[in-house]
Enzyme design. Structure first.
Site, PDB file in Angstrom:
ATOM      1  CB  CYS A  75      -0.978  -5.089   2.210  1.00 44.22           C
ATOM      2  SG  CYS A  75      -2.266  -6.351   2.266  1.00 44.22           S
ATOM      3  CB  CYS A 185      -2.422  -8.078   9.675  1.00 46.38           C
ATOM      4  SG  CYS A 185      -3.525  -6.786   9.040  1.00 46.38           S
TER       5      CYS A 185
END
Length: 262
Positions: A75, A185
């Site tokens: 992440c 992302c």
């Protein structure tokens, strides 16, 4: 347990980290992988920094009980806060941001765009790490509030996804006509073909690949590679099994995954 036989732990706010698993599978075909997808708290990019650090510590604690030799933070938002917890564990913790930033510096790119969640862009984490290596590289961030969630839900509403990507890529390129853009992302490479269609003149940099290379280099340098043929892949998630199955198929991950609900 022999250190070499221990697993690689991967954590993410949802299914996005499976893009890292795909790269790990190709570079490290003998490694056992245990994955934690925290769908119930996705997207992290709209949460507070303290809350994200608290979630990260909880997730790493869960993975620690699965006999791991390394943790891969897939992440970007959590990686932007990795300095707050990375030294607290007896195994290495890999950021997804640092290897991509190093790629930009090593290739001496004059400018780079970064599209990511609001918090990832707000922290300036890519800009800071890139400028540590070369202060002359121009870094331009473009935050998306919705894209990670649109992908993580697994419905692949391509109209909504394409509209979201188009708005943000057009906004970025109109202001800063860069030739390279980082997927800030891990959810974004799942719909990479949309980015490439919307912005055909841009080369997209996938931090999942650069992170997997960093993990592979570390394991080789520290003689921690698993040299036993065959490997396992366990997914622990708080979301929908069907969504994970859809993304596994979309990414063409070959290793059969055992999916557990937590």
């Amino acid at each position: 347990m022999n250190e070499n036989r221990k697993k690689i732990g991967v954590l993410d706010s949802g299914v996005g980290g499976l893009t890292v698993v795909k790269e790990l599978e190709q570079l490290l075909p003998n490694e056992d992988i245990v994955y934690f997808g925290d769908n119930k708290n996705c997207p992290y990019g709209n949460r507070t920094a303290d809350n994200i650090v608290e979630i990260a510590r909880s997730t790493i604690g869960f993975l620690q009980n699965k006999d791991i030799k390394a943790v891969v933070v897939a992440c970007n938002t959590t990686s932007s806060l990795i300095h707050r917890f990375e030294k607290d564990y007896p195994f290495p913790i890999f950021s997804i941001i640092k290897p991509a930033a190093q790629y930009v510096v090593q290739h001496k790119l004059p400018s780079i765009g970064v599209i990511g969640t609001e918090l990832t862009i707000k922290t300036g984490c890519y800009e800071r790490l890139i400028h540590d290596g070369n202060a002359d590289i121009a870094v331009y961030g473009e935050p998306s509030h919705n894209l990670a969630a649109l992908v993580d839900c697994g419905r692949f509403d391509m109209t909504a996804i394409t509209d979201e990507i188009t708005v943000h890529m057009n906004h970025l390129l109109e202001q800063h006509p860069v030739k390279h853009v980082i997927y800030g992302c891990t959810h974004y490479p799942i719909v990479g073909e949309v980015f490439e269609c919307v912005a055909p003149g841009v080369q997209f940099i996938n931090p999942a690949l650069e992170q997997a290379r960093a993990v592979a280099d570390y394991l080789k340098e520290h003689s921690l590679l698993n040299d036993t043929a065959g490997h396992s892949f366990d997914i622990y998630m708080s979301g929908s099994k069907a969504v994970y199955e859809a993304v596994l198929q979309r990414l063409q991950i070959k290793t059969p995954a055992i999916i557990h609900s937590v």
